[in-house]
Design an enzyme around this catalytic site. Structure first.
Site, PDB file in Angstrom:
ATOM      1  N   LYS A 188       0.833  -1.207   0.000  1.00 25.58           N
ATOM      2  CA  LYS A 188       0.000   0.000   0.000  1.00 25.58           C
ATOM      3  C   LYS A 188       0.869   1.258   0.000  1.00 25.58           C
ATOM      4  O   LYS A 188       0.521   2.274  -0.622  1.00 25.58           O
ATOM      5  CB  LYS A 188      -0.922   0.001   1.226  1.00 25.58           C
ATOM      6  CG  LYS A 188      -1.804   1.247   1.369  1.00 25.58           C
ATOM      7  CD  LYS A 188      -2.700   1.466   0.166  1.00 25.58           C
ATOM      8  CE  LYS A 188      -3.891   2.373   0.451  1.00 25.58           C
ATOM      9  NZ  LYS A 188      -3.621   3.644   1.084  1.00 25.58           N
ATOM     10  N   GLU A 195       0.638   6.754  -6.616  1.00 24.69           N
ATOM     11  CA  GLU A 195      -0.467   7.708  -6.660  1.00 24.69           C
ATOM     12  C   GLU A 195       0.052   9.146  -6.694  1.00 24.69           C
ATOM     13  O   GLU A 195      -0.445   9.985  -7.463  1.00 24.69           O
ATOM     14  CB  GLU A 195      -1.360   7.487  -5.436  1.00 24.69           C
ATOM     15  CG  GLU A 195      -2.545   8.412  -5.310  1.00 24.69           C
ATOM     16  CD  GLU A 195      -3.293   8.151  -4.017  1.00 24.69           C
ATOM     17  OE1 GLU A 195      -3.338   9.065  -3.165  1.00 24.69           O
ATOM     18  OE2 GLU A 195      -3.815   7.030  -3.842  1.00 24.69           O
TER      19      GLU A 195
END
Length: 339
Positions: A188, A195
């Site tokens: 993550k 991102e």
């Protein structure tokens, strides 16, 4: 299954709603009594305190923490004396994976299982589901599988990757045990680093399009201003909302982030609601640290992180020094901001 949820913020509350919609029973607690009251009115079992919360959970308990990374350790310390053998603690926030490794080791002698779940989906997760990247003991993760499956988006209408019909596992459902303790948050962490880079690429590209009318602007002619040599090359007044929309349809750079960008530009083309101060919650920094320590080059992700620092004024002193040096060696006087 029954699950206890601590932390009923933007994601925690909607995760409870999605679980209950799938038939699971949730016991909920938050420092905000109003948040607990709201979910209790929707069918959850509300708890007035951590002690009350623990007594309402059946053994062996499964407790999901959806709290800021900075308070996870304090919350665990408060919970551990109240827990029993084979209880499970799940951290679904954005903790540093190294903290996960430590916590799992600290809890193991107490026979308390620890699972780290990198959770992506944001405020849209109730409707779309949550992508989950999981770390922990395989037997514990398998025990929690009904919870992960209910939270996940499922295969939906996304076309299968060619050849995937020959593969097994849960990745097509939108959740995956990535490895042992810490692996979920490690994956993550890198996900969020990527991102940052994607967001920066969209922002920079659309900003170039916004400046495509630079040839219309009156520019000062002086020693401090680089001339625009061919103003006729920059005469475009472009509709950025329409461009984002057309890119969404068949373009190679289409993505959910672009979908969200299109929404923002259509709702507010000038983005007057925002100041441009971009926060970072840690994952981008940790991604760069991992890249450095493992010698994996990450120039794009690093630049995206530094741009966020710049947006918050962290480069102001450096910029003043640049201006001071120009004055010292060349007598260059600063121009007013915006000129």
């Amino acid at each position: 299954m029954q699950l206890g949820m601590i932390g009923l913020g933007r994601m925690g509350a909607n995760m409870v709603r999605r679980l209950q919609k799938a038939g699971h029973k949730c016991v909920v607690f938050d420092r905000s009594a109003e948040a607990v009251k709201q979910l209790a009115a929707e069918g959850a079992t509300g708890a007035a305190s951590l002690d009350d919360f623990i007594t309402r959970l059946e053994k062996p308990r499964a407790i999901w923490l959806m709290v800021p990374a900075a308070v996870v350790d304090a919350t665990i310390a408060e919970l551990v004396p109240k827990l029993a053998k084979d209880d499970i603690l799940i951290d679904g926030g954005n903790s540093y994976y190294i903290d996960d490794i430590r916590r799992a080791k600290e809890l193991a002698p107490k026979n308390i299982h620890y699972v780290d779940v990198g959770t992506s989906g944001g405020v849209w997760g109730l409707e779309r589901g949550y992508c989950q990247m999981i770390g922990g003991e395989t037997s514990t993760v398998q025990r929690l599988d009904p919870i992960f499956k209910a939270l996940a988006p499922g295969p939906g209408d996304i076309p299968r990757t060619p050849g995937r019909e020959k593969a097994s596992g849960t990745s097509e459902e939108g959740y995956l045990q990535c490895g042992p303790s810490g692996a979920g948050h490690f994956v993550k962490m890198v996900h969020n680093g990527i991102e940052y880079g994607l967001m920066a690429a969209y922002a920079e590209g659309l900003n170039i399009l916004k400046h495509a009318n630079a040839g219309h602007a009156k520019r000062e002619v002086d020693a401090e201003t680089t001339p625009l040599r061919d103003p006729e090359h920059y005469q475009y007044d472009l509709n950025l909302a329409d461009i984002a929309e057309v890119w969404r349809r068949g373009s190679v750079i289409a993505s959910w982030l672009l979908d969200l960008t299109a929404i923002s530009l259509f709702e507010q083309p000038a983005l007057d609601r925002y100041s441009g101060r971009v926060s970072d919650s840690g994952e981008g920094r940790w991604t760069i640290l991992a890249a450095i320590e493992s010698t994996a080059p990450a120039p794009v992700l690093t630049a995206a992180l530094y741009e966020r620092f710049t947006s918050r004024g962290e480069s102001d002193f450096a910029d003043k020094l640049l201006s001071a040096m120009r004055f010292q060696f060349g007598g260059h006087v600063e121009k007013k901001s915006g000129h």
